[in-house]
Design a protein around this motif. Structure first.
Motif, PDB file in Angstrom:
ATOM      1  N   VAL A  34       0.837  -1.202   0.000  1.00  0.00           N
ATOM      2  CA  VAL A  34       0.000   0.000   0.000  1.00  0.00           C
ATOM      3  C   VAL A  34       0.869   1.248   0.000  1.00  0.00           C
ATOM      4  O   VAL A  34       0.548   2.241  -0.675  1.00  0.00           O
ATOM      5  CB  VAL A  34      -0.947  -0.012   1.221  1.00  0.00           C
ATOM      6  N   LEU A  35       1.972   1.203   0.723  1.00  0.00           N
ATOM      7  CA  LEU A  35       2.880   2.346   0.785  1.00  0.00           C
ATOM      8  C   LEU A  35       3.451   2.662  -0.591  1.00  0.00           C
ATOM      9  O   LEU A  35       3.523   3.832  -1.000  1.00  0.00           O
ATOM     10  CB  LEU A  35       4.015   2.058   1.769  1.00  0.00           C
ATOM     11  N   GLY A  36       3.853   1.638  -1.331  1.00  0.00           N
ATOM     12  CA  GLY A  36       4.426   1.863  -2.652  1.00  0.00           C
ATOM     13  C   GLY A  36       3.395   2.084  -3.733  1.00  0.00           C
ATOM     14  O   GLY A  36       3.611   2.868  -4.651  1.00  0.00           O
ATOM     15  N   LYS A  48       1.202  -2.066  -9.246  1.00  0.00           N
ATOM     16  CA  LYS A  48       2.400  -1.536  -9.914  1.00  0.00           C
ATOM     17  C   LYS A  48       3.597  -2.290  -9.347  1.00  0.00           C
ATOM     18  O   LYS A  48       3.905  -2.178  -8.176  1.00  0.00           O
ATOM     19  CB  LYS A  48       2.562  -0.035  -9.653  1.00  0.00           C
ATOM     20  N   LEU A  49       4.282  -3.028 -10.170  1.00  0.00           N
ATOM     21  CA  LEU A  49       5.437  -3.772  -9.686  1.00  0.00           C
ATOM     22  C   LEU A  49       6.496  -2.835  -9.124  1.00  0.00           C
ATOM     23  O   LEU A  49       7.181  -3.168  -8.157  1.00  0.00           O
ATOM     24  CB  LEU A  49       6.028  -4.617 -10.823  1.00  0.00           C
ATOM     25  N   TYR A  50       6.603  -1.636  -9.715  1.00  0.00           N
ATOM     26  CA  TYR A  50       7.553  -0.659  -9.180  1.00  0.00           C
ATOM     27  C   TYR A  50       7.162  -0.292  -7.750  1.00  0.00           C
ATOM     28  O   TYR A  50       8.019  -0.126  -6.878  1.00  0.00           O
ATOM     29  CB  TYR A  50       7.556   0.619 -10.030  1.00  0.00           C
ATOM     30  N   GLY A  51       5.860  -0.122  -7.527  1.00  0.00           N
ATOM     31  CA  GLY A  51       5.378   0.266  -6.207  1.00  0.00           C
ATOM     32  C   GLY A  51       5.737  -0.744  -5.140  1.00  0.00           C
ATOM     33  O   GLY A  51       6.084  -0.377  -4.012  1.00  0.00           O
ATOM     34  N   THR A  82       8.713  -1.460  -0.337  1.00  0.00           N
ATOM     35  CA  THR A  82       9.547  -2.323   0.513  1.00  0.00           C
ATOM     36  C   THR A  82      10.838  -1.624   0.917  1.00  0.00           C
ATOM     37  O   THR A  82      11.239  -1.642   2.082  1.00  0.00           O
ATOM     38  CB  THR A  82       9.886  -3.630  -0.227  1.00  0.00           C
ATOM     39  N   LEU A  83      11.492  -1.005  -0.065  1.00  0.00           N
ATOM     40  CA  LEU A  83      12.753  -0.314   0.215  1.00  0.00           C
ATOM     41  C   LEU A  83      12.557   0.797   1.241  1.00  0.00           C
ATOM     42  O   LEU A  83      13.312   0.895   2.219  1.00  0.00           O
ATOM     43  CB  LEU A  83      13.328   0.263  -1.080  1.00  0.00           C
ATOM     44  N   VAL A  84      11.530   1.623   1.045  1.00  0.00           N
ATOM     45  CA  VAL A  84      11.288   2.747   1.949  1.00  0.00           C
ATOM     46  C   VAL A  84      10.930   2.247   3.344  1.00  0.00           C
ATOM     47  O   VAL A  84      11.479   2.714   4.351  1.00  0.00           O
ATOM     48  CB  VAL A  84      10.169   3.652   1.397  1.00  0.00           C
ATOM     49  N   PHE A  85      10.033   1.266   3.427  1.00  0.00           N
ATOM     50  CA  PHE A  85       9.565   0.791   4.732  1.00  0.00           C
ATOM     51  C   PHE A  85      10.683   0.121   5.527  1.00  0.00           C
ATOM     52  O   PHE A  85      10.922   0.470   6.690  1.00  0.00           O
ATOM     53  CB  PHE A  85       8.401  -0.181   4.548  1.00  0.00           C
ATOM     54  N   GLY A 121      -0.421   5.537  -3.005  1.00  0.00           N
ATOM     55  CA  GLY A 121       0.946   5.137  -2.702  1.00  0.00           C
ATOM     56  C   GLY A 121       1.964   6.120  -3.245  1.00  0.00           C
ATOM     57  O   GLY A 121       1.628   7.107  -3.902  1.00  0.00           O
ATOM     58  N   LEU A 122       3.227   5.835  -2.967  1.00  0.00           N
ATOM     59  CA  LEU A 122       4.299   6.729  -3.384  1.00  0.00           C
ATOM     60  C   LEU A 122       4.412   6.809  -4.903  1.00  0.00           C
ATOM     61  O   LEU A 122       4.629   7.891  -5.464  1.00  0.00           O
ATOM     62  CB  LEU A 122       5.625   6.259  -2.788  1.00  0.00           C
TER      63      LEU A 122
END
Length: 331
Positions: free
Chosen positions: A265-267, A271-274, A279-282, A315-316
């Motif tokens: 949800v954050l990304g 969207k596979l990019y999301g 994951t990276l940000v969290f 999401g971002l």
């Protein structure tokens, strides 16, 4: 007419291929920067990639197929335990073979769990998914002779990759293998989501009744997607087992399932990019904040998530796309 159709579709295919190539180059560049800038944190970066595979898998099921689940750690844990058990109990230490075993175990676990989860709808689907991961967690705890129970499964000693590259304490071999695996999985998933099968899954998410009326097998299509997603998550679990050389019950926990959904949800879903960005940000933010403030880091992470959900509901990646569209219109 065939010539017209070919000339009209060729630019679209070229643009899609170019976007995929750019995405692969960006992934490789980010991985290279991580390797150079954080040589002492390669274990954390490898863990991030393993979790990325789990969240990518969840995106296939939830973002592209519309299946609500809070038990996706089941397939991640299945891959981790399968690779770990074959290594610790049967001497299968080749890392590539361990990855294959993890993918197969994840696919089987995904297909079997989907037969239960897909019987429900909405809230009942969520409850069934929680029940599945809880049963898997309890089974792993009870079968301590095989899984190590609450102490974890140890004794995993992967052989050198391709017989040449040892898995050292710095985690360099594991990180490079993880990056190559992530890029390969990303390319394959991009092909899958753009294929007729992937478009069918999107159609099921939008209107399953209409898709069923058209004669498409909705239930078994979702089972297939769940099996594919399980293979991806199983790869992540096997990668985690290879990199850390231990498998714990946390890989089959409800907490991990919930965190994976939060990362998605954050990304941005669908969207596979999301999935990768979230994951990276969290995980990175969680690691940094917990090191700075070990007592109140959960509160800070919670505030971040509330801000993102309120001000960037898509999401971002969705927020970035919206901003980019506005800038292009203004220019």
């Amino acid at each position: 007419m065939s010539d017209i159709s070919l000339t009209s579709t060729k630019p679209v295919w070229q643009r899609t291929a170019m976007r995929d190539l750019i995405a692969v180059l960006i992934l490789a560049a980010v991985a290279a920067l991580g390797y150079l800038l954080f040589p002492s944190n390669l274990a954390l970066l490898t863990r991030i990639i393993a979790v990325m595979l789990l969240v990518l898998s969840l995106d296939l099921v939830t973002g592209y197929s519309g299946v609500a689940t809070l038990g996706h750690a089941t397939v991640f844990g299945a891959g981790a335990y399968a690779a770990g058990i074959f290594a610790a109990k049967f001497g299968v230490t080749d890392p590539l073979l361990m990855l294959a075993i993890g993918a197969l175990a994840g696919a089987i676990a995904g297909a079997l769990s989907s037969l239960i989860i897909l019987r429900g709808h909405g809230l009942s689907q969520l409850v069934l998914s929680i029940a599945v991961v809880s049963l898997a967690h309890e089974a792993a705890n009870k079968l301590s002779a095989w899984t190590g129970g609450s102490d974890g499964l140890s004794g995993i000693a992967p052989a050198p990759l391709l017989g040449l590259f040892r898995f050292d304490l710095f985690g360099r071999t594991a990180f490079i293998m993880a990056v190559v695996l992530l890029i390969a999985v990303f390319v394959v998933l991009r092909i899958i989501v753009r294929s007729p099968f992937g478009m069918l899954c999107r159609g099921i998410k939008q209107d399953p009744i209409r898709v069923r009326a058209m004669g498409a097998p909705v239930y078994f299509t979702l089972v297939k997607m769940y099996a594919i997603a399980g293979a991806v998550a199983g790869l992540g679990g096997a990668l985690s087992a290879i990199a850390t050389k231990v498998v714990g019950l946390d890989s089959l926990s409800f907490t991990m399932s919930a965190e994976a959904l939060v990362m998605l949800v954050l990304g941005g879903t669908g969207k596979l990019y999301g999935a990768m960005i979230g994951t990276l940000v969290f995980v990175w933010f969680e690691d940094r904040v917990s090191a700075i403030n070990p007592f109140h880091w959960l509160t800070i992470v919670g505030v971040l998530l509330v801000i993102v959900v309120l001000f960037a509901p898509k999401g971002l990646t969705g927020a970035a796309e919206t901003l980019w569209t506005r800038l292009r219109r203004q220019s």
